[in-house]
Scaffold this active site. Structure first.
Site, PDB file in Angstrom:
ATOM      1  N   LYS A 185       1.125  -1.018  -0.207  1.00 26.33           N
ATOM      2  CA  LYS A 185      -0.246  -0.112  -0.073  1.00 26.33           C
ATOM      3  C   LYS A 185       0.780   1.251   0.014  1.00 26.33           C
ATOM      4  CE  LYS A 185      -2.125  -0.690   4.054  1.00 26.33           C
ATOM      5  NZ  LYS A 185      -1.687  -1.790   4.119  1.00 26.33           N
ATOM      6  N   ARG A 239     -10.033   1.059   9.025  1.00 22.13           N
ATOM      7  CA  ARG A 239      -9.004  -0.369   8.821  1.00 22.13           C
ATOM      8  C   ARG A 239     -10.001  -1.465   9.741  1.00 22.13           C
ATOM      9  NH1 ARG A 239      -3.012   0.644   8.973  1.00 22.13           N
ATOM     10  NH2 ARG A 239      -2.413  -1.260   9.594  1.00 22.13           N
ATOM     11  N   ARG A 260      12.096  -5.383   6.126  1.00 24.83           N
ATOM     12  CA  ARG A 260      11.864  -4.431   5.661  1.00 24.83           C
ATOM     13  C   ARG A 260      12.749  -3.165   6.243  1.00 24.83           C
ATOM     14  NH1 ARG A 260       5.903  -2.609   5.266  1.00 24.83           N
ATOM     15  NH2 ARG A 260       5.618  -2.370   7.495  1.00 24.83           N
ATOM     16  N   ARG A 274      11.928  -1.457  11.246  1.00 24.56           N
ATOM     17  CA  ARG A 274      10.155  -1.043  12.137  1.00 24.56           C
ATOM     18  C   ARG A 274      10.091  -1.301  13.244  1.00 24.56           C
ATOM     19  NH1 ARG A 274       4.991  -0.113   8.593  1.00 24.56           N
ATOM     20  NH2 ARG A 274       3.954  -0.774  10.107  1.00 24.56           N
ATOM     21  N   ARG A 285       0.508  -9.191  13.380  1.00 27.53           N
ATOM     22  CA  ARG A 285      -0.632  -7.687  12.230  1.00 27.53           C
ATOM     23  C   ARG A 285      -1.787  -8.632  11.493  1.00 27.53           C
ATOM     24  NH1 ARG A 285       4.268  -5.053  11.081  1.00 27.53           N
ATOM     25  NH2 ARG A 285       3.140  -3.818   9.407  1.00 27.53           N
TER      26      ARG A 285
END
Ligand code: ADP
Ligand code: ZN
Length: 222
Positions: free
Chosen positions: A17, A92, A131, A164, A175
Site C-alpha cells: 500500500k 481499518r 523491510r 520498524r 498484525r
C-alpha cells in the site's frame, strides 16, 4: 484527470500500500494520508497522541477507532486534501469506514476508487520481515528485494534506514491476524459499491502501479 480524485487503498500489512500510494500521490498530485506514518511521527515526537498509541502499535494492535476518526477528520480538513487524497491505512475497521462515510457526507464528498491489494499470506510475512524504511522521507527498501545502493542509507535523500519496531516476525503475524479479523471485512463493505476493484498485489511495484492507473484512466484491467 485534473479533477480531484479520492482513493482508498485496502490491503494487508506488507501488501505494498505505502509504495503504491506514494507513487500515485506524486503522479496525480494527491495528498498521501498514511495513518501509520502519522502515528509513527507522533510516537517519535513524544506527543500526547504518540504516548497514547505507542504500546498498541508496537504490539501490532489497532489504535482505538475514536482516536483514528478524530485524526482523519483533522487531516481531511487540511487545505492540501482538497485537491484529492489517497487513504493508506484508513479505514481499518467497519466502524471506521462508517464514520468516514458520515464525515465525507458532511463535507459533500465521495470516494471515487477503492482498491484492494491482494497478496498471499506467506508472501506478506517475507515482505515485512526484512523491510527497511527511510527515517527522513519514508521510502521503503527490502533486504532481499529493493536493496539500497549504500547499506543503511536512502538512495533518494541519504536518510538513515531503520527497521520498524513492529516488523519482527511475531508482531507481523499478529498484525496479519488483526487484518484478517478487523480489516478484511472491508472488502465486503466496499465490494457492493461500483468504485471497488480487486488488484493483484504480487507482481513488481511497477506492474501493480500500471494496473491501478489503468483503472484510474477508465480503461479497465491492465
Ligand atoms: P501496515 O499496513 O504495514 O500494518 P501501517 O504503517 O499502516 O502498517 O500501520 C502501523 C500501525 O499503526 C498499525 O499496526 C496500527 O497499530 C496503527 N494504525 C494505523 N492506521 C490505523 C487505523 N486506521 N486504525 C487503527 N490503528 C491504525
Ligand atoms: Zn529517504
Amino acid at each position: 484527470m485534473t479533477e480531484s480524485m479520492r482513493i482508498i487503498l485496502l490491503g494487508a500489512p506488507g501488501s505494498g500500500k505505502g509504495t503504491l500510494a506514494s507513487r500515485l500521490a506524486r503522479e496525480f498530485k494527491l495528498a498521501h494520508i498514511a495513518t501509520g506514518d502519522i502515528l509513527r511521527r507522533a510516537v517519535e515526537a513524544g506527543s500526547v497522541l504518540g504516548r497514547e498509541v505507542e504500546a498498541v502499535m508496537n504490539q501490532g494492535g489497532l489504535v482505538p477507532d475514536t482516536v483514528m476518526v478524530d485524526l482523519i477528520a483533522d487531516r481531511l480538513a487540511q487545505p492540501d486534501a482538497a485537491r484529492g487524497f489517497i487513504l493508506d491505512g484508513f479505514p481499518r475497521t467497519v466502524a471506521q469506514a462508517m464514520a468516514l462515510d458520515k464525515l465525507l457526507d458532511r463535507m459533500s464528498l465521495s470516494i471515487d476508487h477503492v482498491f484492494h491489494l491482494n497478496v498471499p499470506e506467506e508472501d506478506l510475512v517475507k515482505r515485512s520481515v526484512g523491510r527497511r524504511v527511510c527515517s527522513e522521507c519514508g521510502r521503503n527498501y527490502h533486504l532481499t528485494g529493493a536493496v539500497p545502493r549504500q547499506a543503511d542509507r536512502c538512495d533518494e535523500c541519504g536518510g538513515e534506514l531503520r527497521e520498524r519496531d513492529d516488523d519482527g516476525e511475531d508482531t507481523v503475524r499478529r498484525r496479519l491476524k488483526v487484518y484478517q479479523d478487523s480489516t478484511r471485512p472491508l472488502a465486503e463493505y466496499y465490494g457492493a459499491c461500483g468504485a471497488f476493484r480487486e488488484v493483484d498485489g504480487t507482481p513488481a511495484p511497477d506492474v501493480v502501479y500500471h494496473s491501478v492507473t489503468g483503472w484510474l484512466r477508465g480503461t479497465g484491467r491492465r
